[in-house]
Design a protein around this motif. Sequence first.
Motif, PDB file in Angstrom:
ATOM      1  N   SER A  49       6.138  -1.717   6.879  1.00  0.00           N
ATOM      2  CA  SER A  49       6.786  -0.644   7.637  1.00  0.00           C
ATOM      3  C   SER A  49       7.846   0.033   6.767  1.00  0.00           C
ATOM      4  O   SER A  49       8.402  -0.586   5.859  1.00  0.00           O
ATOM      5  CB  SER A  49       7.435  -1.195   8.909  1.00  0.00           C
ATOM      6  N   ARG A  50       8.129   1.281   7.054  1.00  0.00           N
ATOM      7  CA  ARG A  50       9.110   2.052   6.264  1.00  0.00           C
ATOM      8  C   ARG A  50      10.466   1.342   6.239  1.00  0.00           C
ATOM      9  O   ARG A  50      11.079   1.227   5.186  1.00  0.00           O
ATOM     10  CB  ARG A  50       9.249   3.459   6.844  1.00  0.00           C
ATOM     11  N   GLU A  51      10.925   0.865   7.373  1.00  0.00           N
ATOM     12  CA  GLU A  51      12.224   0.183   7.450  1.00  0.00           C
ATOM     13  C   GLU A  51      12.234  -1.068   6.572  1.00  0.00           C
ATOM     14  O   GLU A  51      13.174  -1.282   5.806  1.00  0.00           O
ATOM     15  CB  GLU A  51      12.520  -0.191   8.911  1.00  0.00           C
ATOM     16  N   GLN A  52      11.193  -1.882   6.664  1.00  0.00           N
ATOM     17  CA  GLN A  52      11.111  -3.093   5.835  1.00  0.00           C
ATOM     18  C   GLN A  52      10.996  -2.731   4.357  1.00  0.00           C
ATOM     19  O   GLN A  52      11.561  -3.408   3.503  1.00  0.00           O
ATOM     20  CB  GLN A  52       9.908  -3.943   6.238  1.00  0.00           C
ATOM     21  N   TRP A  53      10.258  -1.670   4.059  1.00  0.00           N
ATOM     22  CA  TRP A  53      10.040  -1.240   2.683  1.00  0.00           C
ATOM     23  C   TRP A  53      11.361  -0.839   2.028  1.00  0.00           C
ATOM     24  O   TRP A  53      11.653  -1.204   0.891  1.00  0.00           O
ATOM     25  CB  TRP A  53       9.027  -0.102   2.664  1.00  0.00           C
ATOM     26  N   ILE A  54      12.171  -0.101   2.750  1.00  0.00           N
ATOM     27  CA  ILE A  54      13.476   0.311   2.220  1.00  0.00           C
ATOM     28  C   ILE A  54      14.357  -0.909   1.993  1.00  0.00           C
ATOM     29  O   ILE A  54      14.977  -1.048   0.934  1.00  0.00           O
ATOM     30  CB  ILE A  54      14.140   1.343   3.154  1.00  0.00           C
ATOM     31  N   ASP A  69       7.161  -1.025 -11.617  1.00  0.00           N
ATOM     32  CA  ASP A  69       5.932  -0.275 -11.852  1.00  0.00           C
ATOM     33  C   ASP A  69       5.432   0.269 -10.509  1.00  0.00           C
ATOM     34  O   ASP A  69       5.137  -0.494  -9.608  1.00  0.00           O
ATOM     35  CB  ASP A  69       4.912  -1.245 -12.487  1.00  0.00           C
ATOM     36  N   GLY A  70       5.381   1.602 -10.387  1.00  0.00           N
ATOM     37  CA  GLY A  70       4.813   2.207  -9.190  1.00  0.00           C
ATOM     38  C   GLY A  70       5.537   3.465  -8.771  1.00  0.00           C
ATOM     39  O   GLY A  70       6.682   3.699  -9.160  1.00  0.00           O
ATOM     40  N   ASN A  71       4.880   4.253  -7.957  1.00  0.00           N
ATOM     41  CA  ASN A  71       5.401   5.552  -7.542  1.00  0.00           C
ATOM     42  C   ASN A  71       6.135   5.502  -6.209  1.00  0.00           C
ATOM     43  O   ASN A  71       7.339   5.566  -6.170  1.00  0.00           O
ATOM     44  CB  ASN A  71       4.267   6.569  -7.471  1.00  0.00           C
ATOM     45  N   TYR A  72       5.403   5.455  -5.119  1.00  0.00           N
ATOM     46  CA  TYR A  72       5.971   5.447  -3.775  1.00  0.00           C
ATOM     47  C   TYR A  72       7.056   6.512  -3.646  1.00  0.00           C
ATOM     48  O   TYR A  72       8.247   6.228  -3.574  1.00  0.00           O
ATOM     49  CB  TYR A  72       6.463   4.038  -3.393  1.00  0.00           C
ATOM     50  N   GLY A  73       6.593   7.764  -3.601  1.00  0.00           N
ATOM     51  CA  GLY A  73       7.471   8.928  -3.604  1.00  0.00           C
ATOM     52  C   GLY A  73       8.538   8.937  -2.522  1.00  0.00           C
ATOM     53  O   GLY A  73       9.632   9.455  -2.742  1.00  0.00           O
ATOM     54  N   GLY A  74       8.250   8.359  -1.375  1.00  0.00           N
ATOM     55  CA  GLY A  74       9.215   8.355  -0.279  1.00  0.00           C
ATOM     56  C   GLY A  74      10.473   7.564  -0.584  1.00  0.00           C
ATOM     57  O   GLY A  74      11.502   7.756   0.070  1.00  0.00           O
ATOM     58  N   MET A  78      15.639   6.210  -4.601  1.00  0.00           N
ATOM     59  CA  MET A  78      16.380   4.945  -4.655  1.00  0.00           C
ATOM     60  C   MET A  78      16.294   4.343  -6.049  1.00  0.00           C
ATOM     61  O   MET A  78      17.280   3.865  -6.595  1.00  0.00           O
ATOM     62  CB  MET A  78      15.799   3.937  -3.649  1.00  0.00           C
ATOM     63  N   ARG A  79      15.090   4.359  -6.606  1.00  0.00           N
ATOM     64  CA  ARG A  79      14.875   3.772  -7.925  1.00  0.00           C
ATOM     65  C   ARG A  79      15.456   4.648  -9.026  1.00  0.00           C
ATOM     66  O   ARG A  79      16.030   4.151  -9.991  1.00  0.00           O
ATOM     67  CB  ARG A  79      13.384   3.503  -8.133  1.00  0.00           C
ATOM     68  N   LEU A  80      15.312   5.972  -8.887  1.00  0.00           N
ATOM     69  CA  LEU A  80      15.867   6.887  -9.885  1.00  0.00           C
ATOM     70  C   LEU A  80      17.374   6.701 -10.014  1.00  0.00           C
ATOM     71  O   LEU A  80      17.921   6.740 -11.119  1.00  0.00           O
ATOM     72  CB  LEU A  80      15.558   8.342  -9.513  1.00  0.00           C
ATOM     73  N   GLN A 140       3.647  16.469 -10.064  1.00  0.00           N
ATOM     74  CA  GLN A 140       4.533  17.616 -10.288  1.00  0.00           C
ATOM     75  C   GLN A 140       5.890  17.381  -9.629  1.00  0.00           C
ATOM     76  O   GLN A 140       6.927  17.733 -10.196  1.00  0.00           O
ATOM     77  CB  GLN A 140       3.899  18.911  -9.755  1.00  0.00           C
ATOM     78  N   LYS A 141       5.894  16.765  -8.458  1.00  0.00           N
ATOM     79  CA  LYS A 141       7.171  16.430  -7.801  1.00  0.00           C
ATOM     80  C   LYS A 141       7.978  15.482  -8.682  1.00  0.00           C
ATOM     81  O   LYS A 141       9.194  15.640  -8.823  1.00  0.00           O
ATOM     82  CB  LYS A 141       6.919  15.790  -6.430  1.00  0.00           C
ATOM     83  N   ASN A 142       7.296  14.488  -9.270  1.00  0.00           N
ATOM     84  CA  ASN A 142       7.982  13.552 -10.171  1.00  0.00           C
ATOM     85  C   ASN A 142       8.610  14.293 -11.355  1.00  0.00           C
ATOM     86  O   ASN A 142       9.771  14.072 -11.687  1.00  0.00           O
ATOM     87  CB  ASN A 142       7.020  12.483 -10.696  1.00  0.00           C
ATOM     88  N   ILE A 143       7.835  15.161 -11.982  1.00  0.00           N
ATOM     89  CA  ILE A 143       8.315  15.902 -13.149  1.00  0.00           C
ATOM     90  C   ILE A 143       9.507  16.780 -12.763  1.00  0.00           C
ATOM     91  O   ILE A 143      10.506  16.846 -13.489  1.00  0.00           O
ATOM     92  CB  ILE A 143       7.187  16.746 -13.790  1.00  0.00           C
TER      93      ILE A 143
END
Length: 171
Positions: A49-54, A69-74, A78-80, A140-143
Amino acid sequence: MINLGKRIMVIGSPGSGKSTFSRVLAEKTGIPLIHLDKEFWNSGWVETSREQWIKKQEALLNADSWIIDGNYGGTLDMRLEKADTIICFKLSRVVCLYSYFKRVITNINKVRPDMPEGCPEKFDFEFMKYIWDFPKNSGQKNINKLKEIKNKQIIIFRRRSEANRYLKDVN
């Protein structure tokens, strides 16, 4: 000698070689490796779930050092925010699709080391479309986000050979 920092995130299209690169980088540096797919998915390909994921990522990001390692744009921001170094794989969609096919053929019905138990490799047309569309959508969003970042090391690989040369220089 390359100075990576202690918190390294690796992003880019599925099939670009992020997990393999991250695994070798972790072996060479001794920095703990976190595969986001392994943390996100639950047995039977059930999403967290989104809440648990955060909450899970907040806990992971509080460690002194990591390679993630991984994207998970949502939750990318946080990682950046916490990363010292951002490594982005920007390979062609043809290369990434070819790698995906190769990965599926090699690992069909097996659980890869970067995935949790109960999530065997499978052929997935929807995922193929995601890979094909990645450069113009998520990629493109990442870039665009990377262009806004100041005071962090950003490395972009456009070919696997660049990533391999980079790994040779890591001690």
